[in-house]
Design an enzyme around this catalytic site. Structure first.
Site, PDB file in Angstrom:
ATOM      1  N   ASP A 251       0.818  -1.217   0.000  1.00  0.00           N
ATOM      2  CA  ASP A 251       0.000   0.000   0.000  1.00  0.00           C
ATOM      3  C   ASP A 251       0.849   1.263   0.000  1.00  0.00           C
ATOM      4  O   ASP A 251       0.539   2.223  -0.701  1.00  0.00           O
ATOM      5  CB  ASP A 251      -0.925   0.015   1.228  1.00  0.00           C
ATOM      6  CG  ASP A 251      -2.146  -0.880   1.041  1.00  0.00           C
ATOM      7  OD1 ASP A 251      -2.618  -1.005  -0.096  1.00  0.00           O
ATOM      8  OD2 ASP A 251      -2.619  -1.447   2.041  1.00  0.00           O
ATOM      9  N   ARG A 321     -18.452   4.119   7.766  1.00  0.00           N
ATOM     10  CA  ARG A 321     -18.181   2.821   8.376  1.00  0.00           C
ATOM     11  C   ARG A 321     -16.810   2.351   7.888  1.00  0.00           C
ATOM     12  O   ARG A 321     -16.421   2.608   6.748  1.00  0.00           O
ATOM     13  CB  ARG A 321     -19.234   1.776   7.985  1.00  0.00           C
ATOM     14  CG  ARG A 321     -20.609   2.000   8.584  1.00  0.00           C
ATOM     15  CD  ARG A 321     -20.628   1.787  10.088  1.00  0.00           C
ATOM     16  NE  ARG A 321     -21.980   1.871  10.614  1.00  0.00           N
ATOM     17  CZ  ARG A 321     -22.577   2.995  10.990  1.00  0.00           C
ATOM     18  NH1 ARG A 321     -21.922   4.153  10.874  1.00  0.00           N
ATOM     19  NH2 ARG A 321     -23.799   2.976  11.458  1.00  0.00           N
ATOM     20  N   GLY A 322     -16.077   1.654   8.744  1.00  0.00           N
ATOM     21  CA  GLY A 322     -14.780   1.137   8.328  1.00  0.00           C
ATOM     22  C   GLY A 322     -14.025   0.566   9.516  1.00  0.00           C
ATOM     23  O   GLY A 322     -14.518   0.510  10.639  1.00  0.00           O
ATOM     24  N   ARG A 329      -9.475   7.855  12.288  1.00  0.00           N
ATOM     25  CA  ARG A 329     -10.751   7.140  12.228  1.00  0.00           C
ATOM     26  C   ARG A 329     -11.335   6.948  13.629  1.00  0.00           C
ATOM     27  O   ARG A 329     -12.554   7.021  13.819  1.00  0.00           O
ATOM     28  CB  ARG A 329     -10.568   5.794  11.526  1.00  0.00           C
ATOM     29  CG  ARG A 329     -10.231   5.932  10.046  1.00  0.00           C
ATOM     30  CD  ARG A 329     -10.202   4.610   9.331  1.00  0.00           C
ATOM     31  NE  ARG A 329     -10.099   4.783   7.883  1.00  0.00           N
ATOM     32  CZ  ARG A 329     -10.346   3.853   6.987  1.00  0.00           C
ATOM     33  NH1 ARG A 329     -10.721   2.638   7.395  1.00  0.00           N
ATOM     34  NH2 ARG A 329     -10.244   4.103   5.704  1.00  0.00           N
ATOM     35  N   VAL A 367     -22.114  -2.632   6.756  1.00  0.00           N
ATOM     36  CA  VAL A 367     -23.270  -2.082   6.044  1.00  0.00           C
ATOM     37  C   VAL A 367     -22.989  -2.197   4.552  1.00  0.00           C
ATOM     38  O   VAL A 367     -21.878  -1.893   4.099  1.00  0.00           O
ATOM     39  CB  VAL A 367     -23.497  -0.605   6.425  1.00  0.00           C
ATOM     40  CG1 VAL A 367     -24.618   0.012   5.594  1.00  0.00           C
ATOM     41  CG2 VAL A 367     -23.795  -0.479   7.912  1.00  0.00           C
ATOM     42  N   ALA A 386      -4.334   6.357   1.239  1.00  0.00           N
ATOM     43  CA  ALA A 386      -5.586   6.948   0.761  1.00  0.00           C
ATOM     44  C   ALA A 386      -6.710   5.914   0.851  1.00  0.00           C
ATOM     45  O   ALA A 386      -6.490   4.715   0.662  1.00  0.00           O
ATOM     46  CB  ALA A 386      -5.416   7.420  -0.679  1.00  0.00           C
ATOM     47  N   ARG A 389     -11.979   3.882  -1.406  1.00  0.00           N
ATOM     48  CA  ARG A 389     -13.410   3.913  -1.697  1.00  0.00           C
ATOM     49  C   ARG A 389     -13.857   5.229  -2.344  1.00  0.00           C
ATOM     50  O   ARG A 389     -15.010   5.348  -2.771  1.00  0.00           O
ATOM     51  CB  ARG A 389     -14.217   3.692  -0.412  1.00  0.00           C
ATOM     52  CG  ARG A 389     -14.133   4.836   0.581  1.00  0.00           C
ATOM     53  CD  ARG A 389     -14.970   4.616   1.829  1.00  0.00           C
ATOM     54  NE  ARG A 389     -14.508   3.503   2.621  1.00  0.00           N
ATOM     55  CZ  ARG A 389     -15.016   3.160   3.799  1.00  0.00           C
ATOM     56  NH1 ARG A 389     -16.005   3.874   4.317  1.00  0.00           N
ATOM     57  NH2 ARG A 389     -14.543   2.136   4.477  1.00  0.00           N
TER      58      ARG A 389
END
Length: 514
Positions: A251, A321-322, A329, A367, A386, A389
């Site tokens: 990543d 959501r995550g 976060r 979700v 980053a 999504r």
């Protein structure tokens, strides 16, 4: 029924042009009379690259715009029953072809179809009731190639035109190549492995005569499947120049801007302000491109058919959501717990940090991404790098709040704050204020949502991804200081089974699939 003389004359007009009466009614602004709203097949539009046999992507696509007898576009769905589409081989009744009609609920539809076999030609029929729509049926003169068919176009200028690739290099590619006027392949092969081969994961590729070879370095090289898949797909479609390069399979971008030596041109799926990696579209976006109408449900087109209620009926909250892949976060969840009237944010998994129900609440169930768009505002916040999504959030019709970040994807340079998204600070210090601004300025927030959606729906589709890859690789090849080498420990990356046994007008040895 026609309840007035005005409406009666309109009904007669509808019958004359073969329009299909639906169950909705509108007020005609010119007369003030109520009239039934109808879809008119002969005045509706059918357009898009999927009507061109040479436009070759894994799932081809085109559009239908519903219009009424006055040439006015529908701005709401006329219902899935308004149109029916079939795609079949020329001269045959049936073929191995998957067709999908996606209702965008704004009066327009996406039609996408996937070929599991190559054909001499196709006939595309678009019907509304028993009437042909626009110029239907559409005859695609062949051959029309399936995704699995190895039949690369040697005339690259023709391929670029058919794929609607931009004439100029995108700004991000120009910036990425500024430090690399030349590419010393000998130095690259030696130093990339020495510097990054032990603690990172790399894939060393060589492409010669449009055949791909590779060797890997590092312990965790499973993500080579993404670069393998996209490179094999690209080489089935167009002839690439001979080249040799390294792809970072992790990543984090690798080549620091502060490095004391000359930087190395490493290709990565993510860039940052502190590194010099050459950025490719993310593995997530490339997989959704290749697997459209396949094993993935989330892609740039499925999003457009699942954007939830209209803007005015969306829940007036910022949604997220995550997992806990970044400290910010956790702070977002804490902010949400203090301001539930503004933010609905929760963690679906703990991996990097210790769970603490008192601070963050319990983890919640996942979700469906499509259900995100029940909410008017979407929060995009970095993860390890980053948040990949963002393309899908933009493609919906909610307003996106984007984290100010040092990380970026290949398209970020084309986005403008306050035009395509609402920016907020990296430490979240102004997020609450920005959400309140959006609530207080609903028309402006709606326009930003529409701008972001328009960008994603026009700049991040499958052909855009193929174009970007091609532009990066050809720009890279032009800077090489020697011919690429196929090293002894490299293995050939095979094309899928049956890729050579297809209808290919460019290869006298090929034949039509049965």
């Amino acid at each position: 029924m026609c309840a007035s003389l005005h409406v009666l004359s309109a009904c007669i007009a509808f019958l004359l042009v073969g329009c299909i009466t639906l169950t909705s009614a509108v007020i005609d602004p010119a007369t003030g009379y109520e009239r039934e709203r109808v879809v008119c097949p002969v005045k509706s539009l059918v357009y898009g690259p999927g009507l061109n046999s040479n436009f070759n992507v894994p799932a081809r696509y085109f559009y239908i715009q519903a219009r009424d007898f006055e040439f006015e576009n529908f701005t709401y769905t006329p219902g899935p029953q308004a149109f029916h589409v079939s795609v079949r081989p020329s001269g045959r009744q049936r073929g191995r072809i998957q067709v999908q009609l996606l209702d965008r609920h704004d009066g327009s539809f996406i039609v996408r179809y996937k070929l599991y076999q190559s054909y001499p030609g196709l006939i595309i029929t678009v019907m509304s009731g028993d009437k042909h729509v626009a110029d239907s049926p559409y005859q695609l003169e062949g051959p029309v190639y399936a995704e699995s068919c190895f039949c690369p176009e040697e005339n690259t200028s023709d391929w670029l035109t058919e794929m609607m690739c931009p004439d100029s290099l995108p700004d991000q590619i120009q910036q990425d190549f500024e430090p690399f006027p030349t590419v010393d392949l000998d130095r690259l092969a030696r130093e990339a492995v020495d510097r990054f081969g032990e603690h990172h994961s790399l894939c060393h590729y060589t492409i010669v005569n449009n055949v791909i070879y590779r060797r890997t370095f590092g312990q965790h090289v499973g993500f080579k499947m993404f670069s393998d898949a996209f490179l094999t797909s690209l080489t089935r479609k167009v002839v690439l120049p001979d080249l040799e390069f390294f792809v970072n399979l992790g990543d984090w971008p690798l080549e620091k801007r502060t490095t004391s030596q000359s930087p190395l041109p490493i290709l990565s799926w993510c860039g940052s302000d502190t590194t010099r990696d050459i950025v490719l579209p993310t593995y997530d976006l490339t997989e959704s491109t290749l697997e459209t109408m396949g094993r993935v449900t989330l892609d740039m087109m499925s999003i457009q058919a699942n954007t939830g209620p209209v803007w005015e009926e969306k829940i007036k909250l910022a949604f997220w959501r995550g997992r806990d892949s970044r400290k910010e976060r956790l702070e977002l969840v804490k902010l949400s717990r203090r301001n539930p009237e503004l933010i609905d944010a929760a963690l679906t998994n703990f991996f990097f940090f210790k769970p603490n129900d008192e601070l963050y609440g319990p983890k919640v169930k996942h979700v469906s991404f499509f259900d995100f768009f029940k909410y008017k505002y979407q929060i995009n916040i970095d993860g390890t790098v980053a948040a990949y999504r963002l393309p899908y959030l933009l493609a919906g019709d909610s307003a996106v709040f984007k984290h100010n970040s040092t990380y970026y994807e290949h398209f970020y340079k084309e986005l403008k704050p306050w035009e395509h998204y609402i920016p907020y600070e990296q430490d979240l210090s102004d997020l609450k204020e920005k959400i309140q601004w959006a609530i207080d300025n609903d028309d402006k927030a709606k326009q930003i949502a529409e701008n972001g959606s328009h960008f994603a729906r026009n700049s991040l589709l499958s052909n855009n991804i193929f174009c970007y890859y091609y532009k990066v690789l050809t720009e890279y090849a032009a800077r090489q200081t020697r011919s690429p080498i196929i090293y002894d420990d490299m293995e050939e990356v095979s094309q899928p089974d049956g890729s050579q046994n297809c209808l290919c007008s460019r290869n006298a040895q090929s034949h039509e699939e049965l």
